[in-house]
Design a protein around this motif. Structure first.
Motif: not given
Length: 576
Positions: A248, A252, A255, A258, A265
């Protein structure tokens, strides 16, 4: 030449009985004594009863939604009810600080429940000044954490929250004795044999998302180069906002995805940024992290199969946050004068010379002016010759263990000699620093004691000094002398189980395929034999043959797959 047939996963009803036999023969304590289990249940329930009365800055419900704290990143006194002070009967081993305003998340393999660590990273410029309150400078003698010159200005603040087992395990109890007897968690393809009962390891003591959990909360400030400026560790209640896995976070960063809304973030980019800086600082120290592919058993398509798993970059960055915390823990112990550190002797000159000869034979470019730590980042796991070289390099550092030091305290017998600063016997040579295991207390016994000693150092600094015995619990001092032998025994047991499980899987995978031909890379060779690494299936095994070409890909015939002895062997294939 007989080409190999399709290799199917090993069925559970085939593998599990073999695993049961390994556990039986190795006397693996799969079940906890009834008294230990009851103590774990009671300690979990006791914390949960109090937890329902606490009044943290960020509620459990709000944390799940990624809510912002009223005092972001600030650690404040813990309150109960509608904001009243903690009552007198609140257990003394429980946290009195509230760290729920820090947006922590865990990053672990999928399906993990024994979550030792939670992480958050922020730029200091984005935080209120109060977020850095109470930080202590790096001890003057600690050169591996910062430059020799004056401390630089903090740019990053790393929060690393570690499960606090001292809130759940009563010293001298039946549970405590069982944990000391086990030493660490053992992992098998069909499940783990935990160090602590699951009521704790996968429940109240685990940093599961959305629950208030006691933890040792590290806050480490670093400058723009990733050098440590200051740190402290506190016993605090925290809430993990989300349970993430490595893929995961890597997605992120790349890119491709999310994070869930509850997670910060900004974390992936900051973890990459700080992780790369810490890798540079490791190279500056002369430390080395060897990127060996890990042979493991994977559950897939209703069965089990072997694979070589290469680490994702995010795993390396996250590992360096753990290493950093362990280095700070060791520095705190050194300042305190009492410690339990993880040691590894330096590589011998003759072993380095032998490795250089191997590099020449394998065609690995290693200029004389380049050190071994500088070479390692240039190695490519996809290159067969480099894989063979890394297999040999894995044995360069040998003899890891634990060392306890500290003068006589409170009338007790001396724990051990207080070793001089920069004594090579105390240093972990692969890390090139003094280092303490302190980030996996749910799964490793020694970490519970490292954390207590590091916390004692912080409290001593807060008090402006004083005798170490005023801040270290007696049960910690009493247990320290036995820890090296307890951990040595536990590590041997873990290595034995892992070796036997892999050997069993190799034999089960190849049983019935004798005479078939496979492709692999020769890792090493003697006069008439050596070792080969296959990629499919993921197996390392003996191979017979004359003039085996080390570092080259060859074809070999399977000559043995003995289920009873759990052995497999190959021979260099004849030309078609």
């Amino acid at each position: 030449m007989t080409r190999r047939r399709q290799i199917y996963p090993v069925a559970p009803d085939v593998l599990v009985p073999v695993l049961d036999l390994i556990r039986k023969n190795n006397q693996v304590p799969t079940a906890f004594p009834q008294g230990a289990t009851q103590e774990a249940q009671q300690s979990a329930e006791r914390w949960q009863q109090w937890e329902r009365q606490l009044h943290p800055q960020v509620s459990v419900a709000a944390a799940g939604g990624g809510a912002q704290a009223e005092k972001p990143w600030q650690v404040v006194p813990l309150q109960v009810g509608d904001g009243s002070a903690i009552p007198a009967d609140y257990p003394p081993t429980y946290p009195r600080l509230d760290g729920t305003a820090i947006p922590l998340v865990t990053i672990d393999p999928p399906e993990s429940k024994d979550l030792d660590q939670a992480i958050a990273i922020a730029k200091v410029s984005d935080l209120p000044e109060e977020a850095l309150a109470g930080q202590h400078e790096v001890p003057e003698h600690v050169t591996q954490l910062r430059h020799q010159d004056a401390p630089a200005k903090a740019k990053y603040l790393l929060a690393y929250s570690i499960a606090a087992l001292s809130c759940f395990v009563e010293p001298g109890s039946e549970l405590d004795a069982e944990v000391h007897a086990r030493g660490n968690t053992l992992y098998f393809p069909d499940g783990s044999v935990p160090l602590h009962p699951r009521e704790l390891s996968a429940g109240a003591a685990s940093l599961l998302p959305g629950q208030v959990t006691p933890s040792f909360l590290w806050r480490i400030a670093l400058d723009e180069e990733g050098q440590v400026v200051s740190w402290r560790v506190d016993l605090a209640a925290v809430i993990s906002r989300a349970q993430l896995d490595y893929q995961q976070v890597q997605d992120a960063v790349d890119g491709k995805g999310k994070l869930p809304p509850a997670a910060d973030p900004a974390l992936p980019a900051l973890l990459q940024e700080l992780g790369l800086l810490r890798i540079e600082r490791e190279q500056d120290r002369g430390g080395v992290s060897l990127p060996l592919p890990e042979q493991e058993v994977e559950k897939l398509r209703g069965g089990y199969q072997l694979r070589f798993r290469a680490s994702l970059p995010v795993e390396n960055w996250n590992a360096h946050m753990s290493l950093l915390t362990g280095m700070c823990a060791a520095a705190g112990m050194r300042r305190l004068g009492v410690g339990v550190v993880c040691t590894l002797p330096p590589a011998k000159n003759e072993d380095v010379a032998r490795l250089r000869r191997a590099a020449r034979a394998l065609g690995v470019s290693w200029p004389l002016e380049m050190s071994y730590p500088q070479l390692v980042p240039t190695l490519d796991e996809a290159n067969p010759a480099h894989n063979a070289f890394m297999d040999r390099a894995a044995s360069l550092f040998r003899g890891s263990g634990y060392l306890v030091y500290g003068p006589a305290i409170g009338g007790r017998d001396p724990i051990g000699e207080l070793f001089p600063v920069q004594d090579r016997r105390v240093v972990h040579s692969a890390i090139a620093a003094e280092y303490a295991h302190s980030t996996a207390p749910l799964r490793r016994l020694v970490d519970r004691f490292s954390l207590e000693l590091a916390w004692a150092d912080t409290r001593r600094q807060d008090a402006g000094g004083g005798a170490a015995e005023e801040f270290i619990p007696g049960w910690v001092l009493d247990a320290l002398p036995q820890l090296p032998s307890e951990m040595g025994k536990a590590r041997q047991a873990g290595a034995k189980n892992e070796k036997e499980v892999i050997a069993a899987m190799e034999a089960l995978t190849l049983s019935g395929h004798e005479g078939e031909t496979y492709s692999g890379v020769i890792l090493d060779a003697k006069e008439h034999s050596g070792h080969i690494m296959l990629s499919d299936p993921a197996i390392m095994a003996p191979v017979e043959g004359e003039d085996l070409p080390v570092g080259e890909r060859v074809e070999v015939d399977l000559t043995k797959a003995d289920l009873e002895k759990r052995q497999v062997a190959f021979a260099l294939a004849r030309a078609a």
